[in-house]
Design an enzyme around this catalytic site. Structure first.
Site, PDB file in Angstrom:
ATOM      1  CE  LYS A  65      -2.368  -1.328   3.551  1.00  0.00           C
ATOM      2  NZ  LYS A  65      -1.940  -2.724   3.828  1.00  0.00           N
ATOM      3  CB  THR A  66       3.914   2.373   1.992  1.00  0.00           C
ATOM      4  OG1 THR A  66       2.995   2.082   3.389  1.00  0.00           O
ATOM      5  CG2 THR A  66       4.723   3.489   2.190  1.00  0.00           C
ATOM      6  CG  ASP A 110       0.189   3.496   6.640  1.00  0.00           C
ATOM      7  OD1 ASP A 110      -0.801   2.843   6.167  1.00  0.00           O
ATOM      8  OD2 ASP A 110       1.089   2.998   7.068  1.00  0.00           O
ATOM      9  CB  THR A 159      -4.531  -3.234   8.092  1.00  0.00           C
ATOM     10  OG1 THR A 159      -4.832  -2.179   9.262  1.00  0.00           O
ATOM     11  CG2 THR A 159      -3.186  -2.901   7.524  1.00  0.00           C
ATOM     12  NE  ARG A 218       5.662  -4.040   5.226  1.00  0.00           N
ATOM     13  CZ  ARG A 218       4.707  -3.390   5.760  1.00  0.00           C
ATOM     14  NH1 ARG A 218       4.201  -3.978   6.898  1.00  0.00           N
ATOM     15  NH2 ARG A 218       4.299  -2.384   5.081  1.00  0.00           N
TER      16      ARG A 218
END
Length: 335
Positions: A65-66, A110, A159, A218
């Site tokens: 997402k980032t 975020d 999330t 990640r």
């Protein structure tokens, strides 16, 4: 010793993480549907010479997402301002951020579901009309002063999409739901990262890491860096044997479960007879916060088919009993 890097010159782990991030949609691996949708949105906005609609990125942690927010800014050739929901606890915090934006800038928030309610209400008007009302003074003499904002694109990441209030969710022109990655997609992520890290790893080693990465890029990149360190220190090649030895050292088993995952699963099976067990009791039994169990551990155990959630609590499945290595009471799973 002129051949050594100084502490300032040596890249940090954060530097490696940033270097592994793709810079364009074409470089981004996985999420093919989201990439096509997002590409169309950005191309259309560029052709119309308008600011793109606001974008909501929803999905579990570690799926990109980032990175996608950075790519949006890069594709638009606009600056990116990053902040987070927990950092915006008052309407004034948000007003300071919004008033400093330049025309066309991309604002990334975020964990947007964790913003203060007063800030959310201010954001409604900012997203629709690019203006906010600022209260000047206190008490009966307070007045509302409208402030015009430069057009901007908000990229929100969450999330927990279900925690977003409907009025905020409805103001996003495009919502992308990111899915967990397949092993093949993760293998592509790992190969790309290995090239950037100049680490020679075998195809079998790549597949071994991919199978233990829980569908999350990640985690795949993190495990790759640990394997690289192991091979560097032990002077071994990046083959399957070295990969397995490194991941065993770091307590990551063949299914991707780490120490805490196994402790939670073992607690359900061994201390609570397979369940059902409530979240608070489970958290106390392993010495962790209930929020950590619910948000980090439980989703993967459920997705892996090792645990189920019922109205009475968490219950270990037959696979869960097998993973712990405990003898399965047949009466629990009798037809």
């Amino acid at each position: 010793m002129s051949g050594e890097l100084s502490p300032q010159a040596a890249p940090s782990e954060q530097g490696y993480e940033g270097a592994l991030r793709p810079a364009t949609l074409a470089e981004f691996v996985g999420q093919s549907k989201v990439r096509r949708q997002l590409g169309l949105l950005l191309d259309a906005a560029t052709l119309r010479q308008h600011t793109p609609d606001h974008i909501l990125l929803a999905g579990p942690p570690g799926l990109g997402k980032t990175t996608l927010s950075m790519i949006v800014a890069s594709e638009l050739d606009k600056p990116l301002h990053q902040t987070s929901g927990p950092a915006i606890q008052h309407a004034g915090d948000l007003a300071a951020v919004l008033s400093a934006l330049t025309p066309g800038e991309v604002l990334f928030i975020d964990e947007i579901h964790r913003m203060a309610r007063s800030a959310e209400e201010m954001l409604y008007l900012a997203m629709e009309d690019f203006k906010i009302d600022i209260m000047v003074g206190k008490g009966a003499g307070a007045t509302s002063v409208p402030l015009e904002l430069s057009p901007f694109t908000l990229v929100g990441a969450t999330t927990r999409a279900g925690l977003l209030p409907n009025p905020l969710r409805d103001r996003f022109g495009f919502t992308a739901h990111l899915e967990f990655y397949s092993d093949d997609e993760l293998s592509s992520v790992i190969r790309r990262a290995a090239r950037l890290l100049e680490f020679d790893i075998s195809d079998q080693g790549v597949e071994e890491i991919a199978g233990r990465s829980r569908g999350t890029p990640r985690i795949a990149n993190r495990l790759l860096r640990r394997v690289r360190d192991y091979c560097l220190v032990h002077e071994t090649p990046g083959d399957t044997e070295s990969v397995r030895a490194a991941l065993t050292l770091y307590d990551v088993d063949q299914h991707g479960l780490d120490r805490l995952d196994r402790e939670v699963l073992a607690a359900v099976v061994e201390r609570f007879g397979g369940g059902p067990v409530g979240l608070s009791n489970l958290a106390v039994s392993v010495g962790e916060e209930a929020e950590t169990i619910e948000a980090v551990v439980e989703p993967f155990l459920v997705r892996a088919g090792l645990l189920t959630r019922t109205s009475r609590g968490r219950v270990a499945t037959r696979l869960g009993w097998q993973h712990v290595g405990a003898e399965i009471p047949e009466h629990l799973f009798s037809v």
